[in-house]
Design an enzyme around this catalytic site. Structure first.
Site, PDB file in Angstrom:
ATOM      1  N   ARG A 122      -3.306  10.747 -45.837  1.00 39.42           N
ATOM      2  CA  ARG A 122      -1.914  11.225 -45.913  1.00 39.42           C
ATOM      3  C   ARG A 122      -1.134  10.392 -46.921  1.00 39.42           C
ATOM      4  NH1 ARG A 122      -0.285  13.652 -40.054  1.00 39.42           N
ATOM      5  NH2 ARG A 122      -0.536  15.761 -40.783  1.00 39.42           N
ATOM      6  N   GLN A 127      -0.605  15.428 -50.580  1.00 37.25           N
ATOM      7  CA  GLN A 127       0.264  16.246 -49.725  1.00 37.25           C
ATOM      8  C   GLN A 127      -0.064  17.733 -49.802  1.00 37.25           C
ATOM      9  OE1 GLN A 127       4.360  15.314 -50.484  1.00 37.25           O
ATOM     10  NE2 GLN A 127       4.418  13.814 -48.846  1.00 37.25           N
ATOM     11  N   ASP A 130      -2.949  18.723 -47.480  1.00 41.30           N
ATOM     12  CA  ASP A 130      -2.860  18.276 -46.101  1.00 41.30           C
ATOM     13  C   ASP A 130      -2.920  19.474 -45.137  1.00 41.30           C
ATOM     14  OD1 ASP A 130      -2.195  17.214 -43.659  1.00 41.30           O
ATOM     15  OD2 ASP A 130      -0.545  15.993 -44.392  1.00 41.30           O
ATOM     16  N   SER A 133      -0.910  19.271 -41.804  1.00 41.82           N
ATOM     17  CA  SER A 133       0.517  19.579 -41.908  1.00 41.82           C
ATOM     18  C   SER A 133       0.753  21.072 -42.095  1.00 41.82           C
ATOM     19  CB  SER A 133       1.141  18.829 -43.084  1.00 41.82           C
ATOM     20  OG  SER A 133       1.229  17.472 -42.772  1.00 41.82           O
ATOM     21  N   TYR A 230       1.649   6.903 -37.652  1.00 42.14           N
ATOM     22  CA  TYR A 230       1.237   7.565 -36.418  1.00 42.14           C
ATOM     23  C   TYR A 230       1.684   6.763 -35.195  1.00 42.14           C
ATOM     24  CZ  TYR A 230      -1.701  10.722 -39.067  1.00 42.14           C
ATOM     25  OH  TYR A 230      -2.152  11.681 -39.933  1.00 42.14           O
TER      26      TYR A 230
HETATM   27  P1  NAD Z   1       0.458  13.855 -34.592  1.00 41.37           P
HETATM   28  O1  NAD Z   1       0.019  15.279 -34.555  1.00 41.37           O
HETATM   29  O2  NAD Z   1      -0.569  12.787 -34.687  1.00 41.37           O
HETATM   30  O3  NAD Z   1       1.365  13.558 -33.279  1.00 41.37           O
HETATM   31  C1  NAD Z   1       2.485  14.343 -32.961  1.00 41.37           C
HETATM   32  C2  NAD Z   1       3.629  13.460 -32.503  1.00 41.37           C
HETATM   33  O4  NAD Z   1       3.396  12.986 -31.170  1.00 41.37           O
HETATM   34  C3  NAD Z   1       3.869  12.217 -33.340  1.00 41.37           C
HETATM   35  O5  NAD Z   1       5.176  12.253 -33.864  1.00 41.37           O
HETATM   36  C4  NAD Z   1       3.682  11.053 -32.349  1.00 41.37           C
HETATM   37  O6  NAD Z   1       4.531   9.967 -32.629  1.00 41.37           O
HETATM   38  C5  NAD Z   1       4.044  11.743 -31.050  1.00 41.37           C
HETATM   39  N1  NAD Z   1       3.639  11.016 -29.828  1.00 41.37           N
HETATM   40  C6  NAD Z   1       2.492  10.341 -29.575  1.00 41.37           C
HETATM   41  N2  NAD Z   1       2.521   9.812 -28.340  1.00 41.37           N
HETATM   42  C7  NAD Z   1       3.708  10.164 -27.765  1.00 41.37           C
HETATM   43  C8  NAD Z   1       4.318   9.921 -26.504  1.00 41.37           C
HETATM   44  N3  NAD Z   1       3.710   9.189 -25.564  1.00 41.37           N
HETATM   45  N4  NAD Z   1       5.548  10.435 -26.281  1.00 41.37           N
HETATM   46  C9  NAD Z   1       6.170  11.173 -27.228  1.00 41.37           C
HETATM   47  N5  NAD Z   1       5.647  11.426 -28.433  1.00 41.37           N
HETATM   48  C10 NAD Z   1       4.432  10.932 -28.706  1.00 41.37           C
HETATM   49  O7  NAD Z   1       1.544  13.653 -35.746  1.00 41.37           O
HETATM   50  P2  NAD Z   1       1.656  14.400 -37.141  1.00 41.37           P
HETATM   51  O8  NAD Z   1       2.378  15.662 -36.979  1.00 41.37           O
HETATM   52  O9  NAD Z   1       0.298  14.449 -37.735  1.00 41.37           O
HETATM   53  O10 NAD Z   1       2.593  13.393 -37.947  1.00 41.37           O
HETATM   54  C11 NAD Z   1       2.477  11.995 -37.839  1.00 41.37           C
HETATM   55  C12 NAD Z   1       3.286  11.323 -38.929  1.00 41.37           C
HETATM   56  O11 NAD Z   1       2.703  11.531 -40.196  1.00 41.37           O
HETATM   57  C13 NAD Z   1       4.697  11.813 -39.041  1.00 41.37           C
HETATM   58  O12 NAD Z   1       5.515  10.711 -39.334  1.00 41.37           O
HETATM   59  C14 NAD Z   1       4.688  12.707 -40.231  1.00 41.37           C
HETATM   60  O13 NAD Z   1       5.957  12.844 -40.828  1.00 41.37           O
HETATM   61  C15 NAD Z   1       3.718  11.962 -41.094  1.00 41.37           C
HETATM   62  N6  NAD Z   1       3.109  12.800 -42.137  1.00 41.37           N
HETATM   63  C16 NAD Z   1       2.989  12.315 -43.408  1.00 41.37           C
HETATM   64  C17 NAD Z   1       2.423  13.091 -44.408  1.00 41.37           C
HETATM   65  C18 NAD Z   1       2.239  12.614 -45.806  1.00 41.37           C
HETATM   66  O14 NAD Z   1       2.791  11.634 -46.207  1.00 41.37           O
HETATM   67  N7  NAD Z   1       1.447  13.283 -46.595  1.00 41.37           N
HETATM   68  C19 NAD Z   1       1.975  14.351 -44.098  1.00 41.37           C
HETATM   69  C20 NAD Z   1       2.114  14.805 -42.792  1.00 41.37           C
HETATM   70  C21 NAD Z   1       2.662  14.010 -41.811  1.00 41.37           C
END
Ligand code: NAD
Length: 412
Positions: A122, A127, A130, A133, A230
């Site tokens: 990521r 991006q 991904d 996403s 994460y």
């Molecule tokens: P994910 O699918 O791994 O998890 C979903 C959400 O669940 C996360 O926000 C996590 O913090 C939350 N979570 C975990 N345990 C929890 C709990 N006990 N209670 C409440 N919430 C809880 O996450 P994702 O959608 O893959 O995204 C993770 C991060 O990566 C985000 O910050 C996102 O913005 C970032 N991201 C970055 C890029 C990039 O730079 N290319 C791309 C996509 C996502």
């Protein structure tokens, strides 16, 4: 000339890894593209659309993948299909790298170069590739739309001559990509939205979408995000405090969308049976974490369970319920990944971070560190006798080495 083949997906999978748009671009880039007849139909892409884009239509899966350099799929294909590929060809798809290990070992042994798009680092450069996403975003949207369809009340407040219809209350648990889109969608439908997460960075994002952030904001919360962005597994003490807060809040919610995940772990249990029992009859829970064990105690993967009038949707493959968009975006993710390789006549830079991050196996050897650890030292795909146990899709507690879900910055 580079050749690319696309077989049909299994009957349960509605998406496809090639759209007429990406076929056209690949052909323009000098590739020869073939796709199995009817493979895009569930995304409303006809054979004629692909033909117009310059692709050829193959009568069978074997014909689509035979002698091609690159095979594009959505899901991990059957072993027979990979065996029908030319030796050393590339297979690129969402190969479920932590699912059925025996099957993955067998696929690796064919000598194909296996790329799992879920492992894409990521980082900013990746991006556009991904897939997590692009698909999670659609899942977040569809979760709210499905909940609204099942909910026997309106979501927005309506002031009418006959009286006022109150706005529905939607609570989003886990505010990653899916959660953010769920908040935005619920807001557009006029609901009063609250959200929770264990990562402090989320607080502002939630507020910017017009929702209220709710969390136990103690010292542990302030440290909860990994360098990769994460969530971490929280302590038992934090979980207890979080459960107390959620228990109070959830009583008054009409729709709860749960999306909480921790890389390498089963989904955290956030909604207990008692909490569900405290909700009003007619309330809806959509558990997007169903595939990884679920965030709600009563979730059953692939089912809608009714308990005391509360319906819990353990939906699987929600992006597949919007296949036209999901396929289009996924196909673009794949295109963005392979375009540079095609430009270099498939002279792949095996040291490139994106290639290294996604490559699971090459020349019969498991090369991804995290997966090799599951197969034991040496990275050799195990023999039938020594195969590791499948983990039912749950990610093992892997060491933080080489794995692409521990990216190195550049995150947005
Ligand atoms: P994910 O699918 O791994 O998890 C979903 C959400 O669940 C996360 O926000 C996590 O913090 C939350 N979570 C975990 N345990 C929890 C709990 N006990 N209670 C409440 N919430 C809880 O996450 P994702 O959608 O893959 O995204 C993770 C991060 O990566 C985000 O910050 C996102 O913005 C970032 N991201 C970055 C890029 C990039 O730079 N290319 C791309 C996509 C996502």
């Amino acid at each position: 000339m580079i050749t690319i083949g696309v077989p049909a997906e299994s009957p349960e999978e509605t998406r496809i890894g090639l759209s007429p748009e990406t076929a056209k671009k690949l052909v323009k880039n000098g590739a020869k593209v073939s796709i199995r007849s009817g493979a895009g139909l569930r995304s409303h892409f006809s054979d004629a659309d692909y033909r117009d884009a310059g692709a050829t239509i193959a009568a069978s899966d074997a014909e689509a993948v035979k002698d091609v350099d690159v095979v594009l799929t959505v899901r991990r294909p059957a072993l027979a299909l990979v065996k029908a590929m030319k030796p050393g060809a590339m297979l690129i798809g969402m190969l479920d790298p932590f699912g059925d290990a025996d099957d993955l070992a067998a696929l690796a042994k064919t000598g194909a170069s296996l790329f799992a798009m879920e492992l894409m680092p990521r980082i900013s450069r990746a991006q556009s590739m991904d897939v997590l996403s692009s698909q999670a975003n659609l899942a977040g949207y569809k979760a709210v739309v499905d909940a609204a369809a099942l909910f026997e009340r309106a979501l927005p407040m309506m002031m009418t001559a006959a009286g006022t219809v109150p706005a529905a209350r939607v609570f989003v648990m886990g505010v990653g990509v899916a959660g953010l889109q769920a908040i935005a969608t619920a807001r557009r439908l006029g609901a009063i939205v609250t959200a929770t997460d264990v990562r402090p960075a989320v607080k502002e994002q939630v507020a910017s979408l017009g929702a209220k952030f709710i969390a136990v904001e103690d010292e542990e919360f302030r440290q909860a995000e990994t360098a990769a962005g994460y969530a971490k597994e929280m302590s038992d003490e934090y979980k207890k405090k979080q459960a107390g807060l959620v228990a109070e809040h959830v009583k008054n919610q009409d729709i709860v969308i749960t999306t909480a995940l921790i890389p390498g772990r089963p989904a955290p249990k956030l909604l207990s049976k008692a909490m569900i029992e405290s909700m009003k009859p007619g309330s809806i829970i959509v558990d997007l974490a169903a595939e990884r064990g679920g965030n709600a105690e009563l979730t059953q993967a692939g089912e809608i369970v009714e308990h005391n009038g509360v319906r819990i949707m353990g939906v699987l493959n929600l992006p597949g319920a919007v296949p036209v968009n999901a396929s289009s975006l996924y196909a673009r993710n794949l295109l963005a990944f392979i375009e540079p390789m095609i430009a270099k006549d498939l002279d792949v830079n095996w040291e490139d971070e994106l290639v290294k991050g996604t490559l699971i196996a090459r020349d019969g050897i498991i090369v991804n560190t995290m997966i090799a650890e599951r197969f034991g030292a040496g990275g050799k795909a195990p023999s039938a006798a020594a195969k590791p146990k499948a983990t039912n899709g749950a990610k093992p507690a892997a060491k933080k080495t080489g794995g692409a879900r521990q990216p190195k910055g550049g995150k947005t």
